[in-house]
Design a protein around this motif. Sequence first.
Motif, PDB file in Angstrom:
ATOM      1  N   LYS A   1       0.920  -1.278  -0.102  1.00 40.40           N
ATOM      2  CA  LYS A   1       0.216   0.026   0.069  1.00 40.40           C
ATOM      3  C   LYS A   1       0.659   1.347   0.083  1.00 40.40           C
ATOM      4  O   LYS A   1       0.591   2.189  -0.667  1.00 40.40           O
ATOM      5  N   HIS A   2       2.065   1.344   0.773  1.00 42.42           N
ATOM      6  CA  HIS A   2       2.718   2.710   1.009  1.00 42.42           C
ATOM      7  C   HIS A   2       4.135   2.580   0.602  1.00 42.42           C
ATOM      8  O   HIS A   2       4.531   3.652   0.328  1.00 42.42           O
TER       9      HIS A   2
ATOM     10  N   ASN B   1       9.183   8.947  17.248  1.00 42.50           N
ATOM     11  CA  ASN B   1       8.842   8.904  15.713  1.00 42.50           C
ATOM     12  C   ASN B   1      10.298   8.903  15.223  1.00 42.50           C
ATOM     13  O   ASN B   1      11.669   8.879  15.596  1.00 42.50           O
ATOM     14  N   CYS B   2      10.148   9.203  13.862  1.00 41.70           N
ATOM     15  CA  CYS B   2      11.416   9.001  12.937  1.00 41.70           C
ATOM     16  C   CYS B   2      12.224  10.235  13.212  1.00 41.70           C
ATOM     17  O   CYS B   2      13.503  10.132  13.149  1.00 41.70           O
ATOM     18  N   ALA B   3      11.961  11.338  13.482  1.00 40.93           N
ATOM     19  CA  ALA B   3      12.511  12.379  13.763  1.00 40.93           C
ATOM     20  C   ALA B   3      13.398  12.544  15.063  1.00 40.93           C
ATOM     21  O   ALA B   3      14.548  12.749  14.990  1.00 40.93           O
TER      22      ALA B   3
ATOM     23  N   VAL C   1       4.283  21.204   9.372  1.00 35.60           N
ATOM     24  CA  VAL C   1       5.057  20.116   8.779  1.00 35.60           C
ATOM     25  C   VAL C   1       5.889  20.690   7.297  1.00 35.60           C
ATOM     26  O   VAL C   1       6.080  20.024   6.591  1.00 35.60           O
TER      27      VAL C   1
ATOM     28  N   ASN D   1       7.338  15.672   0.526  1.00 34.60           N
ATOM     29  CA  ASN D   1       6.513  15.236  -0.741  1.00 34.60           C
ATOM     30  C   ASN D   1       6.178  16.555  -1.703  1.00 34.60           C
ATOM     31  O   ASN D   1       7.051  17.628  -1.608  1.00 34.60           O
TER      32      ASN D   1
ATOM     33  N   GLU E   1       6.056  19.317   2.133  1.00 29.72           N
ATOM     34  CA  GLU E   1       5.699  18.984   3.525  1.00 29.72           C
ATOM     35  C   GLU E   1       6.705  17.747   3.795  1.00 29.72           C
ATOM     36  O   GLU E   1       6.962  17.055   3.233  1.00 29.72           O
ATOM     37  N   PHE E   2       7.388  17.753   5.161  1.00 25.96           N
ATOM     38  CA  PHE E   2       8.218  16.938   5.644  1.00 25.96           C
ATOM     39  C   PHE E   2       7.171  15.503   5.981  1.00 25.96           C
ATOM     40  O   PHE E   2       6.116  15.479   6.091  1.00 25.96           O
ATOM     41  N   LYS E   3       7.944  14.573   5.368  1.00 24.62           N
ATOM     42  CA  LYS E   3       7.361  12.984   5.359  1.00 24.62           C
ATOM     43  C   LYS E   3       8.015  12.008   6.212  1.00 24.62           C
ATOM     44  O   LYS E   3       7.588  11.195   6.979  1.00 24.62           O
TER      45      LYS E   3
ATOM     46  N   LYS F   1      12.693   4.838  11.508  1.00 24.57           N
ATOM     47  CA  LYS F   1      11.551   4.491  12.433  1.00 24.57           C
ATOM     48  C   LYS F   1      10.266   4.919  11.391  1.00 24.57           C
ATOM     49  O   LYS F   1      10.044   6.042  11.025  1.00 24.57           O
ATOM     50  N   ILE F   2       9.556   3.769  11.332  1.00 26.97           N
ATOM     51  CA  ILE F   2       8.311   4.000  10.551  1.00 26.97           C
ATOM     52  C   ILE F   2       7.001   4.401  11.257  1.00 26.97           C
ATOM     53  O   ILE F   2       6.370   3.753  11.465  1.00 26.97           O
ATOM     54  N   GLY F   3       7.086   5.438  11.473  1.00 27.98           N
ATOM     55  CA  GLY F   3       5.999   6.205  12.349  1.00 27.98           C
ATOM     56  C   GLY F   3       5.849   5.531  13.556  1.00 27.98           C
ATOM     57  O   GLY F   3       6.537   5.403  14.501  1.00 27.98           O
TER      58      GLY F   3
ATOM     59  N   SER G   1       3.912   7.098  -0.258  1.00 26.95           N
ATOM     60  CA  SER G   1       3.491   7.687   1.124  1.00 26.95           C
ATOM     61  C   SER G   1       4.655   8.623   1.788  1.00 26.95           C
ATOM     62  O   SER G   1       4.421   9.709   2.265  1.00 26.95           O
ATOM     63  N   TYR G   2       5.986   8.362   1.571  1.00 26.89           N
ATOM     64  CA  TYR G   2       7.005   9.307   2.108  1.00 26.89           C
ATOM     65  C   TYR G   2       7.522  10.266   1.062  1.00 26.89           C
ATOM     66  O   TYR G   2       8.549  11.003   1.313  1.00 26.89           O
TER      67      TYR G   2
END
Lengths: 160, 149
Positions: free
Chosen positions: B18-19, B39-41, B63, B97, B101-103, B117-119, B136-137
Amino acid sequence: MKGNIIHKDSYNKKECNTSYKKEGVPSHAYDSFNKEKNIYIAYTDDEISVSYWLIERKSIKREISRIEQQFNELANKWREETGLFSTSFHKINDSYLEVISLGKEVVPFLLRDLQNIGGANWHTALKIITKENPISEQDLNSTKKIKEGWTAWGRKNNLI
Amino acid sequence: MIFQPGYIYSLNEHSIKKHFPNLTFESFKYTSEKTDDYNCAAWSIEIEDEWIQFRDPKGMLDVSITTYINYFTNLGFSITNDKNFEEGVKKIAIYKNEQDEFKHVARLMSNGKWTSKIGDWEDIEHDTLEVLADRSYGKPCLIMEKRKD
């Protein structure tokens, strides 16, 4: 155990709903819907039986189950769609908005779901629905503090 | 990494399809169970107890890619063209994106692979930046580096 006795002349008699028979309502009982109290009352010719209490609980339980089921389906879908994102901004999508549209009845389930992974992101939904915010600004980047804050709020308001 | 019996993966065949159209099971490995502690950050700077994100002065979630670049710049990172591992240098790669926007952000490891880190989901080690790109990213847009203390 007996429910409260209510004068039977206040209600219209009609044939008893067969589903109530499973709750122990006598087969010769009548039932009626009381709009004011939002309950079904089954009664016999003699008195209001304990079935009145059972029917009330049964109908309320059905209503909660419907909201709970809707929430569970939306929450699962929301997690699949947004669990990969690291910003709450990108987690607010159509499924999230549908949860908000369920209104105040969904709040207990949101509070319960806080404890699951990703649950802290319900912060925005809870804020919008309840119009309250127990989370201080400095705690907004702590999923632990968000979960704790809303859980304490939920307990204080007897929602969990 | 060996997970507990019965562990249910969030980054699984279904979610990958999906992603992440470029991701295959051969191009990554799991390095943690899912968690929302960070999270990833946060993971990009080796923090494991914070969900790092930003709000503008009105309290609205922010974002924009500029905000994230500024954040890492304030931590001592600077933009570079070199995404190869260098001894004594930390490197991260930021994804955005089409709306700027930061993804996502990934961190370079000493073996030349990247960790992400995937969310709310698992951490993974992945071969290239491109395996998480598209859909998605968004795409990796720049590399930032910082000398280790």
